[in-house]
Scaffold this active site. Sequence first.
Site: not given
Length: 430
Positions: A18-19, A22
């Site tokens: 997920h990170e 980003h």
Amino acid sequence: MTTTLSFIVVLGILVTVHELGHFIVAKLQGIGVDRFSIGFPPKMFGFTRGETEYCVSWIPLGGYVKLRGEDPDEEADPDDPALYSTRPPHQRGAVILAGPIMNLVLAFIVMPMVFMVGMSVPAYLDDVPVAGWVEPGSPADRAGFIVGEKIVSVGGTEVADWEDVFEIMAAGSTGPQNVLVEGRGGRRTLTLDSPGEEGGYGILPPMDPAIGSLTPGYPAQEAGLEKGDLILSLGGVPVSHWSEMARIIHGSADKKITVVVKRGEGVVSLEVIPQLDEKSGRGLMGISPMSDTVVRRYGPMESLKMGAEKNLELLGMTFSFLWELVSGQSSIKNLGGPIMIFQVTGQAAKAGLAEFLAFMAFLSLQLGVLNLLPIPVLDGGHLVFLTAEGLLKRPLDIRTQVVAQKVGFFLLITLIIVISYNDIIRLLGR
């Protein structure tokens, strides 16, 4: 130990992916990234490479990417081209959206691996399709289907096993089915009506009412039933099929019934009170059937197709459940939190690699969808702010954003408390 390790592995992978979403999109757009953290502070350990500090922190409930200029109170050079805050809404939106998208992508990568590794399926799928149970009131029952009859063909297509039967019936599940059967009186053709709201045509393979597993905290376990028990009768009614037994349990919510089981060479009689399931309105004892399984493996292309279909099915179920939750058709009691995830992750790991991967794909899908909900502090909330900024041609008032963030944080903390309470109640068996 296995449960703890598997929980750390699953959570670590999901958060990292997920990170990374980003992080990668921010880097590609030239936005500065000050910190990439798995977990929340305090920091456990880390290192710095280039402009970014990479670290692992002690609180394992998520992670974050600290973008340069993301915090409005942060002191920064307004002329710095790497500032996140000076970028147009569509660039900032791409950074925010990348996290949930990466989780969805992970699910669509991992789920096909499940089918390549091999899924455990009921062994009866390969058996000759002889009916072991006909559900009362079902299309099969109304057509006069008799237990013990063999299914020869469905809709004119010959069938060799139960898998053939289920596949053909599923393909035509919205309309009547012509079924050729063979019994003591020879062959005959039956026309099964369209399935009702319950779905299915009501024909099932043989399945002994033997207990394969018990759900902790449910009436069956508390009453002393054990794995391997063969249920002979319920409330004085003899049973020979799992579905026959299930009908009696479903209709006996909050009523004491006598359960007679064969255990080893002896017979045991116990008193059980099935608990009411609020969503279905049925009684539940917390037992699952004992059934033989076989492992099926599929080729890469077929696995890709089956994995995509499974993910789309899970997405549909997720959106359906969210709608039921919002519309009041489903209770918040059905939600599970970290404790439940911890338990199920351990169970999946013990069940095998395929089950472990399937659960990880499922969680990744949920994380992707839930992060897109329009709640401040979640990625979806940030996207709402950016959309409003794009429409208004100016950023939203800082105070409005702060208030919304505080409300969102309060709602999120409240939700975490509620689902954690649900977990604890389940753990205590209430």
